[in-house]
Structures are given as structure tokens and as C-alpha cells.
Design a protein around this motif. Structure first.
Motif, PDB file in Angstrom:
ATOM      1  N   PRO A   1      -8.768   3.615   3.172  1.00  0.00           N
ATOM      2  CA  PRO A   1      -8.343   4.717   2.295  1.00  0.00           C
ATOM      3  C   PRO A   1      -9.318   4.972   1.142  1.00  0.00           C
ATOM      4  O   PRO A   1      -9.476   6.107   0.707  1.00  0.00           O
ATOM      5  CB  PRO A   1      -6.973   4.289   1.779  1.00  0.00           C
ATOM      6  CG  PRO A   1      -6.818   2.880   2.114  1.00  0.00           C
ATOM      7  CD  PRO A   1      -7.770   2.561   3.214  1.00  0.00           C
ATOM      8  N   ILE A   2      -9.984   3.929   0.683  1.00  0.00           N
ATOM      9  CA  ILE A   2     -10.970   4.111  -0.389  1.00  0.00           C
ATOM     10  C   ILE A   2     -12.162   4.903   0.146  1.00  0.00           C
ATOM     11  O   ILE A   2     -12.651   5.827  -0.512  1.00  0.00           O
ATOM     12  CB  ILE A   2     -11.396   2.745  -0.959  1.00  0.00           C
ATOM     13  CG1 ILE A   2     -10.204   2.084  -1.648  1.00  0.00           C
ATOM     14  CG2 ILE A   2     -12.566   2.886  -1.921  1.00  0.00           C
ATOM     15  CD1 ILE A   2     -10.421   0.650  -2.036  1.00  0.00           C
TER      16      ILE A   2
ATOM     17  N   PHE B   1      -2.436   4.881   5.610  1.00  0.00           N
ATOM     18  CA  PHE B   1      -2.982   3.619   6.117  1.00  0.00           C
ATOM     19  C   PHE B   1      -2.001   2.465   5.900  1.00  0.00           C
ATOM     20  O   PHE B   1      -1.988   1.506   6.674  1.00  0.00           O
ATOM     21  CB  PHE B   1      -4.339   3.326   5.490  1.00  0.00           C
ATOM     22  CG  PHE B   1      -5.444   4.154   6.063  1.00  0.00           C
ATOM     23  CD1 PHE B   1      -5.997   3.828   7.284  1.00  0.00           C
ATOM     24  CD2 PHE B   1      -5.923   5.272   5.412  1.00  0.00           C
ATOM     25  CE1 PHE B   1      -7.015   4.594   7.845  1.00  0.00           C
ATOM     26  CE2 PHE B   1      -6.931   6.049   5.946  1.00  0.00           C
ATOM     27  CZ  PHE B   1      -7.472   5.712   7.167  1.00  0.00           C
ATOM     28  N   GLY B   2      -1.184   2.535   4.849  1.00  0.00           N
ATOM     29  CA  GLY B   2      -0.154   1.518   4.644  1.00  0.00           C
ATOM     30  C   GLY B   2       0.898   1.559   5.740  1.00  0.00           C
ATOM     31  O   GLY B   2       1.339   0.515   6.229  1.00  0.00           O
ATOM     32  N   LEU B   3       1.300   2.764   6.135  1.00  0.00           N
ATOM     33  CA  LEU B   3       2.276   2.886   7.222  1.00  0.00           C
ATOM     34  C   LEU B   3       1.699   2.400   8.547  1.00  0.00           C
ATOM     35  O   LEU B   3       2.398   1.746   9.331  1.00  0.00           O
ATOM     36  CB  LEU B   3       2.751   4.334   7.352  1.00  0.00           C
ATOM     37  CG  LEU B   3       3.729   4.817   6.286  1.00  0.00           C
ATOM     38  CD1 LEU B   3       4.004   6.303   6.451  1.00  0.00           C
ATOM     39  CD2 LEU B   3       5.024   4.019   6.339  1.00  0.00           C
TER      40      LEU B   3
ATOM     41  N   LEU C   1       1.718  -1.801  12.578  1.00  0.00           N
ATOM     42  CA  LEU C   1       0.996  -2.847  13.308  1.00  0.00           C
ATOM     43  C   LEU C   1       1.604  -4.218  13.044  1.00  0.00           C
ATOM     44  O   LEU C   1       1.733  -5.039  13.955  1.00  0.00           O
ATOM     45  CB  LEU C   1      -0.480  -2.855  12.916  1.00  0.00           C
ATOM     46  CG  LEU C   1      -1.376  -1.836  13.593  1.00  0.00           C
ATOM     47  CD1 LEU C   1      -2.765  -1.857  12.973  1.00  0.00           C
ATOM     48  CD2 LEU C   1      -1.468  -2.110  15.072  1.00  0.00           C
ATOM     49  N   GLY C   2       1.981  -4.468  11.810  1.00  0.00           N
ATOM     50  CA  GLY C   2       2.597  -5.748  11.462  1.00  0.00           C
ATOM     51  C   GLY C   2       3.924  -5.959  12.165  1.00  0.00           C
ATOM     52  O   GLY C   2       4.201  -7.057  12.665  1.00  0.00           O
TER      53      GLY C   2
ATOM     54  N   MET D   1       0.820  -1.213   0.000  1.00  0.00           N
ATOM     55  CA  MET D   1       0.000   0.000   0.000  1.00  0.00           C
ATOM     56  C   MET D   1       0.852   1.261   0.000  1.00  0.00           C
ATOM     57  O   MET D   1       0.525   2.239  -0.688  1.00  0.00           O
ATOM     58  CB  MET D   1      -0.946  -0.004   1.196  1.00  0.00           C
ATOM     59  CG  MET D   1      -2.101  -0.964   1.042  1.00  0.00           C
ATOM     60  SD  MET D   1      -3.186  -1.014   2.472  1.00  0.00           S
ATOM     61  CE  MET D   1      -3.820   0.648   2.495  1.00  0.00           C
ATOM     62  N   VAL D   2       1.958   1.264   0.732  1.00  0.00           N
ATOM     63  CA  VAL D   2       2.852   2.427   0.742  1.00  0.00           C
ATOM     64  C   VAL D   2       3.461   2.623  -0.638  1.00  0.00           C
ATOM     65  O   VAL D   2       3.518   3.750  -1.150  1.00  0.00           O
ATOM     66  CB  VAL D   2       3.946   2.264   1.827  1.00  0.00           C
ATOM     67  CG1 VAL D   2       5.024   3.310   1.667  1.00  0.00           C
ATOM     68  CG2 VAL D   2       3.335   2.342   3.207  1.00  0.00           C
ATOM     69  N   VAL D   3       3.892   1.546  -1.273  1.00  0.00           N
ATOM     70  CA  VAL D   3       4.485   1.643  -2.612  1.00  0.00           C
ATOM     71  C   VAL D   3       3.455   2.161  -3.618  1.00  0.00           C
ATOM     72  O   VAL D   3       3.756   3.035  -4.439  1.00  0.00           O
ATOM     73  CB  VAL D   3       5.068   0.276  -3.052  1.00  0.00           C
ATOM     74  CG1 VAL D   3       5.429   0.282  -4.525  1.00  0.00           C
ATOM     75  CG2 VAL D   3       6.273  -0.080  -2.203  1.00  0.00           C
ATOM     76  N   VAL D   4       2.237   1.641  -3.564  1.00  0.00           N
ATOM     77  CA  VAL D   4       1.177   2.097  -4.471  1.00  0.00           C
ATOM     78  C   VAL D   4       0.881   3.577  -4.241  1.00  0.00           C
ATOM     79  O   VAL D   4       0.754   4.354  -5.196  1.00  0.00           O
ATOM     80  CB  VAL D   4      -0.096   1.233  -4.310  1.00  0.00           C
ATOM     81  CG1 VAL D   4      -1.296   1.874  -4.983  1.00  0.00           C
ATOM     82  CG2 VAL D   4       0.136  -0.154  -4.859  1.00  0.00           C
TER      83      VAL D   4
END
Length: 131
Positions: A91-92, A57-59, A64-65, A10-13
Motif C-alpha cells: 500500500p505504501i 491490502f488489509g482485507l 489469506l490469514g 491495517m484495516v483499522v488504520v
């Protein structure tokens, strides 16, 4: 580990959408929705907002991971598998709400737009729902 993988993607996208946004609506690259394709300004706004929200949200998901892995809670994989998709939906949802607000402020919200939060189905006798 699924939170780390999905968060990283998600961060890359999000970074790709901010660095190299698409020039025109295309369903395979960029943020593509009904409100995003209303006009050029809304499309550009959608790409910018979606990229930012995907990074945020990716970060969060990535952190969390890492926390789950450091606390050795990896054995609850089924729980993480059932909840990781929420970070894709958030995010959507945030982008669509921002787009709606953007278009309302500019008085460009399409007349045929139906707010998904206000759709109410009425139960009828039989197998079909009446709209």
C-alpha cells in the motif's frame, strides 16, 4: 495468525485515516512522506489514497490469514512470518505511485524529486559507492 492480526490492524488504520484524516502533516498519525507534504492538496490526496489502499491490502491479508487457518497451514509459521511484511509495503508503494502521478498531472512535482525506480549506483574501486 500473523496474517489475521496484521490484516486487521491495517484495516483499522485505513478506516481511521478515511474517517478522521489528520489536518496537517504529522509523522505520528496519517500518511507522511516527501510527496505527501508538497502542498495541502497532495496531503489530502495521500490520506485518502493511503486509507483506501490500507483497507484493500488489509482485507486481502485478512482473507489469506483466514484461509491459511482453515486449511490448517499454520504450521508453516516461518514462511508467513517472512512474507507478511510485503502487505505493509504494497500500500505504501501504491500510494507513492498515485501521489507521483497526481503531482505530475498538476505540474507540481518538486524539481528535486528523484524517482526511486531510476536510481542507479555505480560501483567504484574501494569501499564507497559513487552517487
Amino acid at each position: 495468525m500473523i496474517y489475521i492480526a496484521c490484516g486487521s490492524i491495517m484495516v483499522v488504520v485505513g478506516l481511521l485515516w478515511l474517517i478522521s484524516p489528520p489536518k496537517r502533516p504529522w509523522p505520528f498519525y496519517g500518511y507522511y512522506s516527501y510527496l505527501a507534504t508538497v502542498n495541502k492538496a497532495s496531503f489530502k490526496f495521500a490520506q485518502h489514497k493511503a486509507g483506501g489502499y490500507f483497507i484493500i491490502f488489509g482485507l486481502i491479508q485478512l482473507l489469506l490469514g483466514v484461509g491459511i487457518h482453515l486449511l490448517k497451514w499454520d504450521r508453516y509459521f516461518l514462511l508467513w512470518l517472512l512474507t507478511f511484511y510485503l502487505f505493509i509495503i504494497f500500500p505504501i508503494m501504491a500510494t507513492e505511485k498515485s501521489l507521483k502521478k497526481f503531482l505530475l498531472n498538476r505540474h507540481e512535482l518538486p524539481a528535486d524529486y528523484i524517482d526511486p525506480d531510476k536510481v542507479k549506483k555505480e560501483r567504484t574501486k574501494g569501499f564507497r559507492d559513487r552517487k
